[in-house]
Design a protein around this motif. Structure first.
Motif, PDB file in Angstrom:
ATOM      1  N   ALA A 126       1.021  -1.201  -0.259  1.00 37.26           N
ATOM      2  CA  ALA A 126      -0.102  -0.244  -0.226  1.00 37.26           C
ATOM      3  C   ALA A 126       0.404   1.451  -0.370  1.00 37.26           C
ATOM      4  O   ALA A 126       2.260   0.900   0.014  1.00 37.26           O
ATOM      5  CB  ALA A 126      -1.088  -0.433   1.237  1.00 37.26           C
ATOM      6  N   ASN A 127       0.160   2.220  -0.004  1.00 37.53           N
ATOM      7  CA  ASN A 127       0.907   4.025  -0.383  1.00 37.53           C
ATOM      8  C   ASN A 127       1.277   4.201   1.524  1.00 37.53           C
ATOM      9  O   ASN A 127       0.908   4.138   2.665  1.00 37.53           O
ATOM     10  CB  ASN A 127      -0.153   4.716  -0.296  1.00 37.53           C
ATOM     11  N   ASP A 128       3.168   4.556   0.775  1.00 43.91           N
ATOM     12  CA  ASP A 128       3.170   4.546   2.644  1.00 43.91           C
ATOM     13  C   ASP A 128       3.234   5.335   3.935  1.00 43.91           C
ATOM     14  O   ASP A 128       3.428   5.338   4.760  1.00 43.91           O
ATOM     15  CB  ASP A 128       5.339   4.888   1.949  1.00 43.91           C
TER      16      ASP A 128
ATOM     17  N   VAL B  20      -5.006  14.127  10.971  1.00 44.78           N
ATOM     18  CA  VAL B  20      -4.343  14.403   9.338  1.00 44.78           C
ATOM     19  C   VAL B  20      -2.552  14.079  10.012  1.00 44.78           C
ATOM     20  O   VAL B  20      -1.813  14.521  10.481  1.00 44.78           O
ATOM     21  CB  VAL B  20      -4.041  15.772   8.556  1.00 44.78           C
ATOM     22  N   TYR B  21      -2.404  13.148   8.681  1.00 48.53           N
ATOM     23  CA  TYR B  21      -0.252  12.662   8.943  1.00 48.53           C
ATOM     24  C   TYR B  21      -0.520  13.341   7.700  1.00 48.53           C
ATOM     25  O   TYR B  21      -0.844  12.811   6.574  1.00 48.53           O
ATOM     26  CB  TYR B  21      -0.682  11.482   8.892  1.00 48.53           C
ATOM     27  N   LEU B  22       1.436  13.449   7.547  1.00 53.76           N
ATOM     28  CA  LEU B  22       1.440  13.545   6.789  1.00 53.76           C
ATOM     29  C   LEU B  22       3.841  13.031   6.536  1.00 53.76           C
ATOM     30  O   LEU B  22       3.889  13.187   7.503  1.00 53.76           O
ATOM     31  CB  LEU B  22       1.997  14.992   5.910  1.00 53.76           C
TER      32      LEU B  22
ATOM     33  N   GLY C 294       0.526  11.630   2.277  1.00 50.42           N
ATOM     34  CA  GLY C 294      -0.334  11.230   3.818  1.00 50.42           C
ATOM     35  C   GLY C 294      -1.531  10.846   3.802  1.00 50.42           C
ATOM     36  O   GLY C 294      -1.714   9.910   3.534  1.00 50.42           O
ATOM     37  N   GLY C 295      -1.741  10.826   5.077  1.00 44.97           N
ATOM     38  CA  GLY C 295      -3.610  10.071   5.785  1.00 44.97           C
ATOM     39  C   GLY C 295      -4.202  10.778   6.482  1.00 44.97           C
ATOM     40  O   GLY C 295      -3.957  11.745   6.704  1.00 44.97           O
TER      41      GLY C 295
ATOM     42  N   GLY D  25      -4.861  10.633   0.111  1.00 45.33           N
ATOM     43  CA  GLY D  25      -4.377  11.063   0.652  1.00 45.33           C
ATOM     44  C   GLY D  25      -3.471  11.820   0.304  1.00 45.33           C
ATOM     45  O   GLY D  25      -2.724  11.489   0.813  1.00 45.33           O
ATOM     46  N   GLU D  26      -3.157  11.912  -0.991  1.00 43.28           N
ATOM     47  CA  GLU D  26      -1.692  12.181  -2.041  1.00 43.28           C
ATOM     48  C   GLU D  26      -1.986  14.195  -2.092  1.00 43.28           C
ATOM     49  O   GLU D  26      -1.879  14.809  -2.068  1.00 43.28           O
ATOM     50  CB  GLU D  26      -1.971  12.331  -3.599  1.00 43.28           C
TER      51      GLU D  26
END
Length: 380
Positions: free
Chosen positions: A186-188, A209-211, A220-221, A237-238
Motif C-alpha cells: 500500500a501507499n507508504d 491528518v498525517y503527512l 499523507g493520510g 491521501g495524496e
C-alpha cells in the motif's frame, strides 16, 4: 448452529489478539474489562491463542494486592513479517513482530533510483543477510511493502510511483516470487498514518491528518471519525499535491508549486553541502545550530508547509496533525513557528501539531500492520 458458534468464537479470538497486539501487554482482568466478555470466556480465548503460540502469558510483579494477581497476556513478538520500504535513494527492510516490535532494520543506500527489479534483488539480498534474526523467530507470515506511490492494496498493482518511475506494474508478484512469501502493499504515507494511529502520536485520536516526507516526496493520510479516508479506489491521501506556491517549481504530477515539489529533503541536505545520508543526516544537521543556508531553507519549507496544513485544518477539522520523516525533522527544528502560523490562519480554532513518534521505524511498522491483517482478522 455449529457454524454460527465457530464464527462467533473466531471473532472473539480476533478481538483478543488485536487488543494485545495493539494495546501492549494486558492482564486477563483488563482484557475482561475492555472486551465485555466474562472471565471464563477470556480465559478460554487466551488459552486458545496461547496454544497457537500467538500470545504468551507471564505472572505479574507482586504488588502487595490481596487475592490472586491476574496473568499478563502479550502478543508473541516471534510471530513476525518482513517489511519493505523502497525509495529513490535507499531501500529499507525490517523484521517486525506482533506488538509492533522491530527485531531488525537495515537501510541500504542505492547508487541511483532503483528499478522494480533492482528493489526486488536488493530486498532478497538483505533478507538473506537477516537469516540469523529470522532463525530465532517462531514464524514469518509474509511481507508488507510501503511504497511511495499509488498502490491498489487489493490487487498489489502500482498505478504510478512517479519519483521511482514505476508505472502500471505488478508489485506483489515479483516480491512474492523472490521471497517465497505472501506479499501485500500500500501507499507508504497511508501506512505511516495507520502506524501512528495504532502505536504512535495519534493513538486514541479519532480525527487526525498525517503527512510523511521522504526522499521520494510527501504523502499523507486522513483519519476521520476513527476511520481512514482512502477514497473510492484506495488512492486518497495524496496531500503532497496541494498547491502552496502558484507558478512555483515543476512537480512530477504535471502541475507547478505543489508542496511535494517545494518541500524536498534533498534541498535541505544540499543547503548543508550533503549529497545523500537521508533523514538521519538531516537530523544531525538540524540539531544544535545549523548553518545559515540550512536555516533559511528550513524556514522557507516550514512556511510553505504551513500553507498546506492550514488548508487541511479548514477542510478536515482535525484535532491533531502528525508529521513524520523529514517533515518531523522540521517540527523538531521549529515546530512552534509552524503551529503558530497554522493556528493563526485556520478558521476552526486550535489544532495540535506533533512529530511522529515511531521515527525511522514508522513505515516498517505500518507495512507490517498491513501484513498482519489476515492473522488479526482470523487467528483461528
Amino acid at each position: 448452529m455449529a457454524n454460527g458458534t465457530e464464527g462467533l468464537r473466531a471473532q472473539n479470538l480476533s478481538q483478543i489478539l488485536t487488543m494485545v497486539h495493539r494495546g501492549g501487554p494486558l492482564s486477563r482482568a483488563e482484557l475482561t474489562r475492555r472486551s465485555g466478555f466474562n472471565r471464563s470466556t477470556v480465559g478460554a480465548l487466551v488459552s486458545a491463542l496461547s496454544a497457537k503460540n500467538l500470545v504468551r502469558e507471564t505472572e505479574p510483579a507482586v504488588g502487595g494486592r490481596v487475592g490472586r494477581p491476574s496473568p499478563i497476556v502479550q502478543a508473541n513478538p516471534a510471530i513476525a513479517v518482513i517489511a519493505v520500504n523502497p525509495d529513490i535513494d535507499a531501500l529499507t527492510v525490517g523484521v517486525v513482530g506482533l506488538g509492533g516490535h522491530v527485531h531488525a532494520r537495515i537501510r541500504r543506500e542505492t547508487r541511483g533510483i532503483p528499478s522494480l527489479e533492482d528493489a526486488v534483488g536488493l530486498t532478497r539480498e538483505i533478507v538473506a543477510g537477516l537469516r540469523p534474526t529470522v532463525a530465532g523467530l517462531d514464524r514469518v507470515l509474509g511481507v508488507g511493502i510501503a511504497l511511495p506511490g499509488l498502490v491498489n492494496a487489493g490487487t498489489g498493482r502500482v498505478l504510478v510511483a512517479p519519483h521511482l518511475g514505476w508505472h502500471d506494474v505488478d508489485l506483489t508478484g515479483p516480491f512474492g516470487a523472490a521471497l517465497g512469501l505472501p506479499v501485500v502493499a500500500a501507499n507508504d504515507a497511508s501506512l505511516g498514518s495507520l502506524a501512528e494511529s495504532i502505536f504512535g502520536a495519534a493513538l486514541g485520536v479519532d480525527d487526525a491528518v498525517y503527512l510523511n516526507g521522504s526522499a521520494s516526496g510527501i504523502g499523507g493520510g486522513i483519519v476521520s471519525g476513527g476511520a481512514q479516508l482512502v477514497g473510492s479506489r484506495g488512492y486518497g491521501g495524496e496531500l503532497g499535491h496541494t498547491l502552496v506556491s502558484p507558478g512555483g517549481r515543476a512537480c512530477h504530477c504535471g502541475r507547478s508549486g505543489c508542496l511535494d515539489a517545494e518541500a524536498r529533503l534533498e534541498r535541505l541536505l544540499g543547503a548543508a553541502g550533503l549529497d545523500g545520508g537521508g533523514i538521519e543526516a538531516l537530523e544531525r544537521v538540524l540539531s544544535g545550530t545549523p548553518p545559515e543556508a540550512v536555516r533559511v531553507e528550513a524556514e522557507r519549507q516550514l512556511d510553505l508547509l504551513a500553507v498546506a496544513l492550514t488548508d487541511f485544518v479548514n477542510i478536515f477539522d482535525p484535532g491533531l496533525i502528525v508529521l513524520g520523516g523529514f517533515l518531523g525533522s522540521l517540527v523538531g527544528f521549529r515546530g512552534d513557528r509552524l503551529a503558530e502560523i497554522v493556528n493563526a490562519g485556520s478558521l476552526a480554532g486550535r489544532v495540535t501539531v506533533r512529530r511522529a513518534t515511531l521515527g525511522p521505524e514508522l513505515l516498517l511498522v505500518g507495512a507490517a500492520e498491513l501484513a498482519f491483517q489476515p492473522l488479526l482478522a482470523s487467528p483461528a
